[in-house]
Scaffold this motif. Structure first.
Motif, PDB file in Angstrom:
ATOM      1  N   LEU A   1       0.801  -1.123   0.085  1.00  0.00           N
ATOM      2  CA  LEU A   1       0.013  -0.011  -0.176  1.00  0.00           C
ATOM      3  C   LEU A   1       0.741   1.303   0.165  1.00  0.00           C
ATOM      4  CD1 LEU A   1      -2.740  -1.001   2.388  1.00  0.00           C
ATOM      5  CD2 LEU A   1      -2.972  -0.896   0.006  1.00  0.00           C
ATOM      6  N   MET A   2       2.172   1.121   0.186  1.00  0.00           N
ATOM      7  CA  MET A   2       3.011   2.236   0.236  1.00  0.00           C
ATOM      8  C   MET A   2       3.484   2.571  -1.086  1.00  0.00           C
ATOM      9  SD  MET A   2       3.216   4.046   2.835  1.00  0.00           S
ATOM     10  CE  MET A   2       4.565   5.112   2.829  1.00  0.00           C
ATOM     11  N   SER A   3       3.310   1.571  -2.165  1.00  0.00           N
ATOM     12  CA  SER A   3       3.863   1.798  -3.320  1.00  0.00           C
ATOM     13  C   SER A   3       3.343   2.960  -4.176  1.00  0.00           C
ATOM     14  CB  SER A   3       3.825   0.394  -4.122  1.00  0.00           C
ATOM     15  OG  SER A   3       2.325  -0.062  -4.225  1.00  0.00           O
ATOM     16  N   PRO A   4       2.084   3.150  -4.167  1.00  0.00           N
ATOM     17  CA  PRO A   4       1.402   4.428  -4.970  1.00  0.00           C
ATOM     18  C   PRO A   4       2.150   5.671  -4.105  1.00  0.00           C
ATOM     19  CG  PRO A   4      -0.410   2.936  -4.051  1.00  0.00           C
ATOM     20  CD  PRO A   4       0.855   2.387  -3.427  1.00  0.00           C
ATOM     21  N   TYR A   5       2.346   5.644  -2.936  1.00  0.00           N
ATOM     22  CA  TYR A   5       3.274   6.888  -2.666  1.00  0.00           C
ATOM     23  C   TYR A   5       4.500   7.103  -3.014  1.00  0.00           C
ATOM     24  CZ  TYR A   5       6.519   8.775   0.798  1.00  0.00           C
ATOM     25  OH  TYR A   5       7.530   9.365   1.420  1.00  0.00           O
ATOM     26  N   CYS A   6       5.379   5.862  -3.049  1.00  0.00           N
ATOM     27  CA  CYS A   6       6.738   5.689  -3.849  1.00  0.00           C
ATOM     28  C   CYS A   6       6.394   6.180  -5.357  1.00  0.00           C
ATOM     29  CB  CYS A   6       7.296   4.470  -3.867  1.00  0.00           C
ATOM     30  SG  CYS A   6       7.609   3.830  -1.969  1.00  0.00           S
TER      31      CYS A   6
ATOM     32  N   ILE B   1       9.891  -2.567  -6.507  1.00  0.00           N
ATOM     33  CA  ILE B   1       8.823  -2.927  -7.205  1.00  0.00           C
ATOM     34  C   ILE B   1       8.568  -4.440  -7.576  1.00  0.00           C
ATOM     35  CG2 ILE B   1       7.940  -2.530  -9.317  1.00  0.00           C
ATOM     36  CD1 ILE B   1       9.015   0.398  -9.305  1.00  0.00           C
ATOM     37  N   SER B   2       9.633  -4.991  -7.921  1.00  0.00           N
ATOM     38  CA  SER B   2       9.388  -6.588  -8.181  1.00  0.00           C
ATOM     39  C   SER B   2       8.973  -7.387  -6.882  1.00  0.00           C
ATOM     40  CB  SER B   2      10.808  -7.091  -8.802  1.00  0.00           C
ATOM     41  OG  SER B   2      11.969  -6.987  -7.583  1.00  0.00           O
ATOM     42  N   LEU B   3       9.560  -6.913  -5.643  1.00  0.00           N
ATOM     43  CA  LEU B   3       9.070  -7.683  -4.481  1.00  0.00           C
ATOM     44  C   LEU B   3       7.607  -7.070  -4.278  1.00  0.00           C
ATOM     45  CD1 LEU B   3      11.923  -7.020  -1.861  1.00  0.00           C
ATOM     46  CD2 LEU B   3      11.264  -8.979  -3.238  1.00  0.00           C
ATOM     47  N   VAL B   4       7.144  -5.906  -4.429  1.00  0.00           N
ATOM     48  CA  VAL B   4       5.766  -5.484  -4.221  1.00  0.00           C
ATOM     49  C   VAL B   4       4.891  -6.368  -5.071  1.00  0.00           C
ATOM     50  CG1 VAL B   4       4.128  -3.754  -4.622  1.00  0.00           C
ATOM     51  CG2 VAL B   4       6.377  -3.275  -3.329  1.00  0.00           C
TER      52      VAL B   4
ATOM     53  N   VAL C   1       0.029  -0.021 -11.544  1.00  0.00           N
ATOM     54  CA  VAL C   1       0.716   1.154 -10.735  1.00  0.00           C
ATOM     55  C   VAL C   1       2.246   0.978 -10.646  1.00  0.00           C
ATOM     56  CG1 VAL C   1       0.720   2.625  -8.905  1.00  0.00           C
ATOM     57  CG2 VAL C   1      -1.487   1.915  -9.736  1.00  0.00           C
ATOM     58  N   ASN C   2       2.631  -0.331 -10.093  1.00  0.00           N
ATOM     59  CA  ASN C   2       4.095  -0.385 -10.180  1.00  0.00           C
ATOM     60  C   ASN C   2       4.517  -0.606 -11.348  1.00  0.00           C
ATOM     61  OD1 ASN C   2       4.838  -0.925  -7.074  1.00  0.00           O
ATOM     62  ND2 ASN C   2       3.016  -1.318  -6.993  1.00  0.00           N
ATOM     63  N   LEU C   3       3.965  -1.218 -12.365  1.00  0.00           N
ATOM     64  CA  LEU C   3       4.551  -1.345 -13.675  1.00  0.00           C
ATOM     65  C   LEU C   3       5.000  -0.164 -14.237  1.00  0.00           C
ATOM     66  CD1 LEU C   3       2.421  -4.472 -15.185  1.00  0.00           C
ATOM     67  CD2 LEU C   3       4.900  -4.459 -14.271  1.00  0.00           C
ATOM     68  N   LEU C   4       3.936   0.892 -14.102  1.00  0.00           N
ATOM     69  CA  LEU C   4       4.150   2.346 -14.425  1.00  0.00           C
ATOM     70  C   LEU C   4       5.410   2.619 -13.943  1.00  0.00           C
ATOM     71  CD1 LEU C   4       0.543   3.500 -14.778  1.00  0.00           C
ATOM     72  CD2 LEU C   4       1.899   2.959 -16.588  1.00  0.00           C
ATOM     73  N   ALA C   5       5.520   2.497 -12.359  1.00  0.00           N
ATOM     74  CA  ALA C   5       6.779   2.941 -11.519  1.00  0.00           C
ATOM     75  C   ALA C   5       7.854   2.499 -12.219  1.00  0.00           C
ATOM     76  CB  ALA C   5       6.516   2.822 -10.351  1.00  0.00           C
ATOM     77  N   LEU C   6       7.792   1.248 -12.584  1.00  0.00           N
ATOM     78  CA  LEU C   6       8.917   0.314 -13.138  1.00  0.00           C
ATOM     79  C   LEU C   6       9.674   1.152 -14.512  1.00  0.00           C
ATOM     80  CD1 LEU C   6      11.048  -2.107 -12.865  1.00  0.00           C
ATOM     81  CD2 LEU C   6       9.220  -3.270 -14.012  1.00  0.00           C
ATOM     82  N   TYR C   7       8.463   1.302 -15.330  1.00  0.00           N
ATOM     83  CA  TYR C   7       8.997   2.240 -16.509  1.00  0.00           C
ATOM     84  C   TYR C   7       9.753   3.298 -15.950  1.00  0.00           C
ATOM     85  CZ  TYR C   7       8.420   5.166 -20.504  1.00  0.00           C
ATOM     86  OH  TYR C   7       8.733   5.961 -21.661  1.00  0.00           O
ATOM     87  N   LEU C   8       9.443   3.929 -14.833  1.00  0.00           N
ATOM     88  CA  LEU C   8      10.155   5.467 -14.558  1.00  0.00           C
ATOM     89  C   LEU C   8      11.767   5.146 -14.271  1.00  0.00           C
ATOM     90  CD1 LEU C   8       7.445   7.508 -12.468  1.00  0.00           C
ATOM     91  CD2 LEU C   8       8.166   7.800 -15.060  1.00  0.00           C
TER      92      LEU C   8
END
Length: 400
Positions: free
Chosen positions: A107-112, A146-149, A175-182
């Motif tokens: 749940l902290m991943s959107p914050y990251c 991200i991979s762990l999340v 959401v985390n896949l988009l973050a991985l792109y960054l």
């Protein structure tokens, strides 16, 4: 929630307040243990204490003998606090706390992700370019998180008892896949492609696995058909140059291992030996997990450290063979595979923020209090909808 569990949750929260806050929390942890008169924890975890103490004494002795600089010795001193956290985690962790922490991390991943988006909006750049690291200082550390999340989300989707809760974790994956792109971390894309089906296979989700494989097959066909217009992996242009740098780094690391194979040269070896072997000087480590461990601690120190983790993992394997803890086993095996794959090209798991997450999964001992760990309570303080679902569907089956 007990005071120890609150401390464990606070320690987890410190991960997302930058590594400096986490280090401060790790330093304060032994003080908390002393003030609350819980030093007996170390006696209750004699096996952990023995392995970690032997490793620390070996590593510090070798570092001093090899002419380690003050910063190298400081790394060794910090390991005392890291090992204290490891013992505290294995003593305190329960089924309920494990699920609570995994959910909190997810749940902290959107914050990251939001922090990374702000970094992008501000046009921030570093020595490695416009790759965004959120609260993790380096994009590769963020990518490993991200991979762990994503693995934690799959675990929680399988364990969730209600559709509303399951949908939360399903939504977190894109959401985390988009973050991985960054992050533009090429390795993590490949790692996820490999470890996700492993997680589904060990979890017994055959239909999900089939759907995943079909989706990947369709994606690969599209890439073959539209390869000129579809960019699947980032930073493909410099990949040959980057690989040449890796080979140069590895040659220096291998040279150091061959010259000091038994005990290595101690903490932060590569920074001290790259000029000696004429390898890539800008790098700060070996960019390979096995080479880093052997270079720093030799075959003896590496054997002691791996022996400690193998004993903890063997407890999970034993429970799996006893028809318990199947999902925990699936997550543990998948995380280990993820670590090994990431470790082929980097040592992102040897960073305080990521290593603490690995401690929760790999270092979780089930020998402390099985009756408490395998309790029937599945209450979830973070997501109240889970608590409501648990009260209506609580069973007597021991599940982890």
């Amino acid at each position: 929630m007990t005071s120890n569990e609150k401390v464990l949750l606070a320690l987890t929260a410190s991960i997302f307040l930058t590594v400096y806050v986490e280090v401060a929390a790790l330093v304060l942890l032994p003080i908390y243990i002393l003030v609350t008169k819980q030093s007996f924890i170390f006696l209750r975890r004699k096996q952990d204490l023995f392995f970690l103490s032997v490793f620390w004494l070996l590593s510090m002795t070798v570092t001093i003998y090899s002419g380690g600089k003050p910063v190298d010795l400081l790394l060794g001193v910090f390991m005392i606090f890291a090992f204290t956290a490891m013992i505290f985690i294995t003593y305190t962790m329960t089924q309920r706390m494990f699920r609570l922490i995994l959910s909190f991390v997810c749940l902290m991943s959107p914050y990251c992700f939001a922090v990374a988006l702000i970094q992008r909006a501000l046009g921030m750049e570093w020595s490695y370019g416009a790759r965004y690291s959120s609260v993790f200082l380096n994009p590769n550390y963020y990518a490993f998180y991200i991979s762990l999340v994503i693995l934690f989300c799959i675990y929680n989707i399988i364990k969730s008892e209600g559709d509303r809760l399951r949908h939360v974790y399903i939504a977190l994956i894109p959401v985390n896949l988009l973050a991985l792109y960054l992050t533009e971390c090429r390795t993590t894309y490949i790692v996820l492609l490999i470890v996700c089906p492993i997680m589904l296979a060990y979890s017994g989700r055959k239909k999900w696995l089939a759907g995943y494989l079909v989706s990947i097959f369709i994606l690969m066909v599209l890439l073959l058909l539209f390869g000129d217009s579809v960019s699947f992996l980032p930073r493909m242009e410099p990949i040959v140059e980057d690989m040449c740098k890796r080979l140069d780094i590895w040659s220096g690391a291998i040279g150091s291992i061959l010259d000091a194979p038994v005990f290595g040269r101690g903490y932060n070896t590569y920074a001290r030996i790259h000029d000696l072997y004429g390898s890539y000087s800008i790098a700060k480590h070996a960019h390979n997990l096995l080479l880093e461990l052997l270079m720093d601690f030799g075959f003896v120190g590496t054997g002691v450290l791996l022996g400690y983790f193998s004993i903890n993992v063997s407890k999970i394997i034993r429970l799996h063979k006893q028809n318990k803890c199947h999902q925990r086993y699936a997550l543990t095996i998948t995380v280990i595979v993820s670590v090994l794959l990431h470790g082929l090209l980097d040592i992102t798991m040897l960073w305080p923020q990521t290593s603490l997450l690995l401690m929760y999964v790999v270092g979780f001992s089930t020998e402390y209090d099985k009756e408490h760990i395998f309790s029937t309570s599945r209450r979830h303080e973070i997501l109240t909808v889970h608590a409501k679902s648990a009260r209506t569907k609580e069973t007597a089956e021991p599940i982890l």
